[in-house]
Write a protein that holds these residues in place. Structure first.
Motif, PDB file in Angstrom:
ATOM      1  N   PHE A 187      -1.806  -5.157  -5.949  1.00 43.61           N
ATOM      2  CA  PHE A 187      -0.703  -4.749  -5.073  1.00 43.61           C
ATOM      3  C   PHE A 187      -0.275  -5.906  -4.176  1.00 43.61           C
ATOM      4  N   ALA A 224       4.365   3.218   0.248  1.00 44.84           N
ATOM      5  CA  ALA A 224       2.935   3.384   0.505  1.00 44.84           C
ATOM      6  C   ALA A 224       2.137   2.199  -0.024  1.00 44.84           C
ATOM      7  N   GLY A 225       2.471   1.731  -1.213  1.00 36.17           N
ATOM      8  CA  GLY A 225       1.765   0.591  -1.799  1.00 36.17           C
ATOM      9  C   GLY A 225       1.946  -0.673  -0.988  1.00 36.17           C
ATOM     10  N   GLY A 273      -5.747  -2.438   2.721  1.00 32.96           N
ATOM     11  CA  GLY A 273      -6.478  -1.285   2.207  1.00 32.96           C
ATOM     12  C   GLY A 273      -7.265  -0.518   3.249  1.00 32.96           C
ATOM     13  N   LEU A 290      -4.653   4.608   0.039  1.00 33.61           N
ATOM     14  CA  LEU A 290      -3.316   4.629  -0.554  1.00 33.61           C
ATOM     15  C   LEU A 290      -2.786   6.054  -0.663  1.00 33.61           C
ATOM     16  N   LYS A 344      -3.607   8.602 -10.612  1.00 31.96           N
ATOM     17  CA  LYS A 344      -4.358   7.665  -9.767  1.00 31.96           C
ATOM     18  C   LYS A 344      -5.848   7.946  -9.907  1.00 31.96           C
ATOM     19  N   ASP A 357     -10.419   0.522  -6.238  1.00 30.69           N
ATOM     20  CA  ASP A 357      -9.449   0.316  -5.160  1.00 30.69           C
ATOM     21  C   ASP A 357      -9.351  -1.168  -4.803  1.00 30.69           C
ATOM     22  N   TRP A 412      -0.110  -0.304   2.148  1.00 26.10           N
ATOM     23  CA  TRP A 412      -1.527  -0.408   1.797  1.00 26.10           C
ATOM     24  C   TRP A 412      -1.926  -1.874   1.625  1.00 26.10           C
ATOM     25  N   LEU A 442      -5.982  -3.222  -4.992  1.00 25.50           N
ATOM     26  CA  LEU A 442      -5.456  -3.844  -3.771  1.00 25.50           C
ATOM     27  C   LEU A 442      -5.059  -5.292  -4.034  1.00 25.50           C
TER      28      LEU A 442
END
Length: 192
Positions: A108, A166-167, A175, A179, A94, A101, A170, A105
């Motif tokens: 994701f 977690a993703g 966000g 994460l 990561k 990020d 997030w 995001l």
């Protein structure tokens, strides 16, 4: 790297950037392969030289990222238990990611809101499991030929599920929480 390889990599990157702009502007499902090809200035046939599916534009680098995770995992100290080594490997990859990020995001959110992307993401994680399981087996001292020793597969699947949970949180939380913190909280809950 040969001229052909550099050219192919550049074209791949250009198609990916063009497609991601369209996906984020119009939505994944509303964007067609023909839209991507037209915007990138290529034919539909050329698109399929680089990508097997539209989903692969978004998730294509996950296989390569799985290989980076495997390499980082194998490089972890032997003194670490498999769980700790897996978590450390995921954190290190990561940290080496190219995207910000904010960019991650957006991806994701798109993945977690689009059923075909979600399914393809799970499929890619199964490939990660196949990449990571042999090293977990080795660290556990498990017989690789024993079909009933499920410890390695369970460990890897659990870590990847923690990453997935977690993703999703997030993305759902826009966000607001890092994460990494969500991943660590999920992993701690499993180990607790």
């Amino acid at each position: 790297m040969t001229l052909w390889s550099r050219t192919r990599t550049a074209v791949y990157g250009e198609i990916t950037r063009t497609a991601m702009e369209l996906f984020l502007e119009r939505g994944f499902e509303a964007t067609t392969i023909d839209d991507i090809a037209a915007a990138a200035g290529i034919s539909r046939r050329s698109f399929f030289r680089y990508f097997g599916t539209k989903e692969d534009v978004v998730l294509g680098d996950l296989v390569a990222r799985g290989e980076l995770i495997r390499d980082a995992f194998e490089a972890r100290p032997e003194s670490e238990d498999p769980w700790t080594a897996l978590l450390g490997a995921l954190h290190s990859v990561k940290d080496a990611a190219d995207e910000t990020d904010a960019e991650m995001l957006k991806v994701f959110k798109m993945v977690h809101q689009t059923p075909s992307l979600r399914a393809r993401s799970i499929e890619k994680h199964l490939q990660w499991q196949a990449l990571l399981t042999p090293e977990v087996r080795r660290r556990l001292g498990a017989d690789p030929a024993d079909p009933f020793d499920v410890r390695a597969e369970a460990l890897v699947a659990t870590v990847l599920t923690c990453l997935d949970v977690a993703g999703e949180a997030w993305a759902r939380g826009d966000g607001a929480v890092p994460l990494e913190g969500l991943f660590d909280a999920a992993a701690a809950a499993v180990r607790g």
